[in-house]
Design a protein around this motif. Sequence first.
Motif, PDB file in Angstrom:
ATOM      1  N   PHE A 110      -8.456 -15.576  47.084  1.00  0.00           N
ATOM      2  CA  PHE A 110      -7.489 -16.081  48.061  1.00  0.00           C
ATOM      3  C   PHE A 110      -6.070 -15.775  47.579  1.00  0.00           C
ATOM      4  O   PHE A 110      -5.771 -15.890  46.388  1.00  0.00           O
ATOM      5  CB  PHE A 110      -7.685 -17.589  48.259  1.00  0.00           C
ATOM      6  CG  PHE A 110      -9.040 -17.934  48.823  1.00  0.00           C
ATOM      7  CD1 PHE A 110      -9.216 -18.100  50.187  1.00  0.00           C
ATOM      8  CD2 PHE A 110     -10.147 -18.067  47.990  1.00  0.00           C
ATOM      9  CE1 PHE A 110     -10.463 -18.390  50.718  1.00  0.00           C
ATOM     10  CE2 PHE A 110     -11.400 -18.362  48.503  1.00  0.00           C
ATOM     11  CZ  PHE A 110     -11.559 -18.522  49.875  1.00  0.00           C
ATOM     12  N   ASN A 111      -5.219 -15.397  48.525  1.00  0.00           N
ATOM     13  CA  ASN A 111      -3.858 -15.005  48.126  1.00  0.00           C
ATOM     14  C   ASN A 111      -2.810 -16.074  48.409  1.00  0.00           C
ATOM     15  O   ASN A 111      -1.634 -15.892  48.131  1.00  0.00           O
ATOM     16  CB  ASN A 111      -3.460 -13.678  48.776  1.00  0.00           C
ATOM     17  CG  ASN A 111      -3.602 -13.670  50.283  1.00  0.00           C
ATOM     18  OD1 ASN A 111      -3.769 -14.717  50.906  1.00  0.00           O
ATOM     19  ND2 ASN A 111      -3.547 -12.486  50.878  1.00  0.00           N
ATOM     20  N   LYS A 112      -3.230 -17.203  48.962  1.00  0.00           N
ATOM     21  CA  LYS A 112      -2.326 -18.347  49.126  1.00  0.00           C
ATOM     22  C   LYS A 112      -3.057 -19.578  48.607  1.00  0.00           C
ATOM     23  O   LYS A 112      -3.793 -20.248  49.331  1.00  0.00           O
ATOM     24  CB  LYS A 112      -1.909 -18.517  50.597  1.00  0.00           C
ATOM     25  CG  LYS A 112      -1.016 -17.368  51.091  1.00  0.00           C
ATOM     26  CD  LYS A 112      -0.455 -17.644  52.465  1.00  0.00           C
ATOM     27  CE  LYS A 112       0.493 -16.535  52.886  1.00  0.00           C
ATOM     28  NZ  LYS A 112       1.709 -16.468  52.051  1.00  0.00           N
ATOM     29  N   ARG A 113      -2.840 -19.858  47.324  1.00  0.00           N
ATOM     30  CA  ARG A 113      -3.574 -20.918  46.640  1.00  0.00           C
ATOM     31  C   ARG A 113      -2.716 -22.178  46.544  1.00  0.00           C
ATOM     32  O   ARG A 113      -1.550 -22.121  46.181  1.00  0.00           O
ATOM     33  CB  ARG A 113      -4.023 -20.445  45.263  1.00  0.00           C
ATOM     34  CG  ARG A 113      -4.994 -19.263  45.337  1.00  0.00           C
ATOM     35  CD  ARG A 113      -5.475 -18.847  43.971  1.00  0.00           C
ATOM     36  NE  ARG A 113      -4.484 -18.074  43.238  1.00  0.00           N
ATOM     37  CZ  ARG A 113      -4.349 -16.757  43.312  1.00  0.00           C
ATOM     38  NH1 ARG A 113      -5.148 -16.057  44.122  1.00  0.00           N
ATOM     39  NH2 ARG A 113      -3.446 -16.128  42.606  1.00  0.00           N
ATOM     40  N   VAL A 114      -3.343 -23.311  46.856  1.00  0.00           N
ATOM     41  CA  VAL A 114      -2.628 -24.593  46.903  1.00  0.00           C
ATOM     42  C   VAL A 114      -3.139 -25.500  45.786  1.00  0.00           C
ATOM     43  O   VAL A 114      -4.321 -25.843  45.751  1.00  0.00           O
ATOM     44  CB  VAL A 114      -2.827 -25.291  48.269  1.00  0.00           C
ATOM     45  CG1 VAL A 114      -2.051 -26.605  48.310  1.00  0.00           C
ATOM     46  CG2 VAL A 114      -2.424 -24.361  49.409  1.00  0.00           C
ATOM     47  N   THR A 115      -2.255 -25.867  44.869  1.00  0.00           N
ATOM     48  CA  THR A 115      -2.622 -26.789  43.796  1.00  0.00           C
ATOM     49  C   THR A 115      -2.649 -28.211  44.339  1.00  0.00           C
ATOM     50  O   THR A 115      -1.645 -28.701  44.862  1.00  0.00           O
ATOM     51  CB  THR A 115      -1.624 -26.701  42.631  1.00  0.00           C
ATOM     52  OG1 THR A 115      -1.606 -25.351  42.134  1.00  0.00           O
ATOM     53  CG2 THR A 115      -2.015 -27.646  41.503  1.00  0.00           C
ATOM     54  N   GLN A 116      -3.794 -28.874  44.210  1.00  0.00           N
ATOM     55  CA  GLN A 116      -3.935 -30.217  44.783  1.00  0.00           C
ATOM     56  C   GLN A 116      -4.390 -31.288  43.792  1.00  0.00           C
ATOM     57  O   GLN A 116      -4.043 -32.444  43.952  1.00  0.00           O
ATOM     58  CB  GLN A 116      -4.907 -30.178  45.968  1.00  0.00           C
ATOM     59  CG  GLN A 116      -4.379 -29.406  47.166  1.00  0.00           C
ATOM     60  CD  GLN A 116      -5.225 -29.610  48.400  1.00  0.00           C
ATOM     61  OE1 GLN A 116      -6.441 -29.464  48.361  1.00  0.00           O
ATOM     62  NE2 GLN A 116      -4.593 -29.955  49.505  1.00  0.00           N
ATOM     63  N   ARG A 117      -5.189 -30.935  42.801  1.00  0.00           N
ATOM     64  CA  ARG A 117      -5.692 -31.912  41.834  1.00  0.00           C
ATOM     65  C   ARG A 117      -6.420 -33.072  42.519  1.00  0.00           C
ATOM     66  O   ARG A 117      -6.105 -34.245  42.345  1.00  0.00           O
ATOM     67  CB  ARG A 117      -4.536 -32.462  40.990  1.00  0.00           C
ATOM     68  CG  ARG A 117      -3.712 -31.393  40.291  1.00  0.00           C
ATOM     69  CD  ARG A 117      -4.403 -30.883  39.040  1.00  0.00           C
ATOM     70  NE  ARG A 117      -3.523 -29.986  38.281  1.00  0.00           N
ATOM     71  CZ  ARG A 117      -3.592 -28.656  38.269  1.00  0.00           C
ATOM     72  NH1 ARG A 117      -4.546 -28.060  38.994  1.00  0.00           N
ATOM     73  NH2 ARG A 117      -2.778 -27.933  37.544  1.00  0.00           N
ATOM     74  N   ARG A 118      -7.405 -32.718  43.340  1.00  0.00           N
ATOM     75  CA  ARG A 118      -8.132 -33.730  44.099  1.00  0.00           C
ATOM     76  C   ARG A 118      -8.824 -34.754  43.210  1.00  0.00           C
ATOM     77  O   ARG A 118      -9.053 -35.891  43.621  1.00  0.00           O
ATOM     78  CB  ARG A 118      -9.140 -33.072  45.044  1.00  0.00           C
ATOM     79  CG  ARG A 118      -8.492 -32.195  46.105  1.00  0.00           C
ATOM     80  CD  ARG A 118      -9.479 -31.737  47.155  1.00  0.00           C
ATOM     81  NE  ARG A 118      -8.837 -30.838  48.121  1.00  0.00           N
ATOM     82  CZ  ARG A 118      -9.307 -30.593  49.330  1.00  0.00           C
ATOM     83  NH1 ARG A 118     -10.422 -31.174  49.736  1.00  0.00           N
ATOM     84  NH2 ARG A 118      -8.677 -29.760  50.150  1.00  0.00           N
ATOM     85  N   SER A 119      -9.168 -34.354  41.990  1.00  0.00           N
ATOM     86  CA  SER A 119      -9.860 -35.272  41.086  1.00  0.00           C
ATOM     87  C   SER A 119      -9.017 -36.484  40.718  1.00  0.00           C
ATOM     88  O   SER A 119      -9.544 -37.509  40.276  1.00  0.00           O
ATOM     89  CB  SER A 119     -10.278 -34.531  39.811  1.00  0.00           C
ATOM     90  OG  SER A 119      -9.137 -34.024  39.130  1.00  0.00           O
TER      91      SER A 119
END
Length: 306
Positions: A110-119
């Motif tokens: 994927f070329n648009k990656r979103v950092t979310q840290r769902r954990s």
Amino acid sequence: MNLLITRHDKIGDFVVTLPLFKAIKEQYPNTNITALVSKVNFDFAKEIDFIDDVILFDREDLLETKREIRKRKFDASISAYIDTDLGKLLFLSKIKKRVAPATKIAQLFFNKRVTQRRSKVEKTEWQYNLDLALTLFPDIKLEFSKPLLNIESKKEKRVVFHPGFGGSSDGNLILDDYLRLAKSIKDSAYEIVFTFGPDDSETKENISKNLDFEAKLLDSKMSLIEFTKYLSATDIFVSTSTGPMHLAGAVNTKTISFFGNTKFASFERWATISDIENQNNFIVPKDYISEVYFKIEKKLKELVNE
């Protein structure tokens, strides 16, 4: 924009992605939205009015799935859940903008990656999914009209119990306590119904064998959309944290829901998409004590006496 949104796993996982679809469709109505989903959600997705088209994610024939994607010439995709098969599929389908959470090795496709840290569980799963829209629609408001699924139906005085364990007793009542809970309202004006999924035959047999009060047993042979309509006309739905719970929440039915006592399995992450006042969430450890059960019974009696 011609947009593909993907969520190719279970029922509940797909439902908690629907706010992403709906918010985009309501605020950008000219966007054509196609859903890529697993077989269990395929027919259900086709019934949802804010989804324009549906493609089956066929893990047994990914080449055919790729053909279906490529012929639609998508401008962009948003993936709420990723794995390597999906990543390769979208990459080879030549979608120019491919949005996904920055998790797992599959993120490399994927070329648009979103950092979310769902954990960290700083918000619910559906809110994390909705946040992904900001990558393609930076001015979008992270809101949508409720109920999530607008099914017009008249509420009936009915309490539905769905005792399916989903393979684990952690975060759920034992079957004897489901029976005990239902029996506690047997003298109310409410119809009592037990529902069972396709893998719940043993659970149904156990409930049937030990049932000593009037209650209806209902196999879930109906389609997902039919079952959702049934839940929409139900006053209270009681279950562990499963797909049926999320279907009930999607139509804003009152829920009594059971969750495991880990952060990942908690209602802080997996709460339904319904009005807060309609959510009655309980932590049920694997070896829960009687006090936990009695708190649940008290809440159920309060709801049927409102």
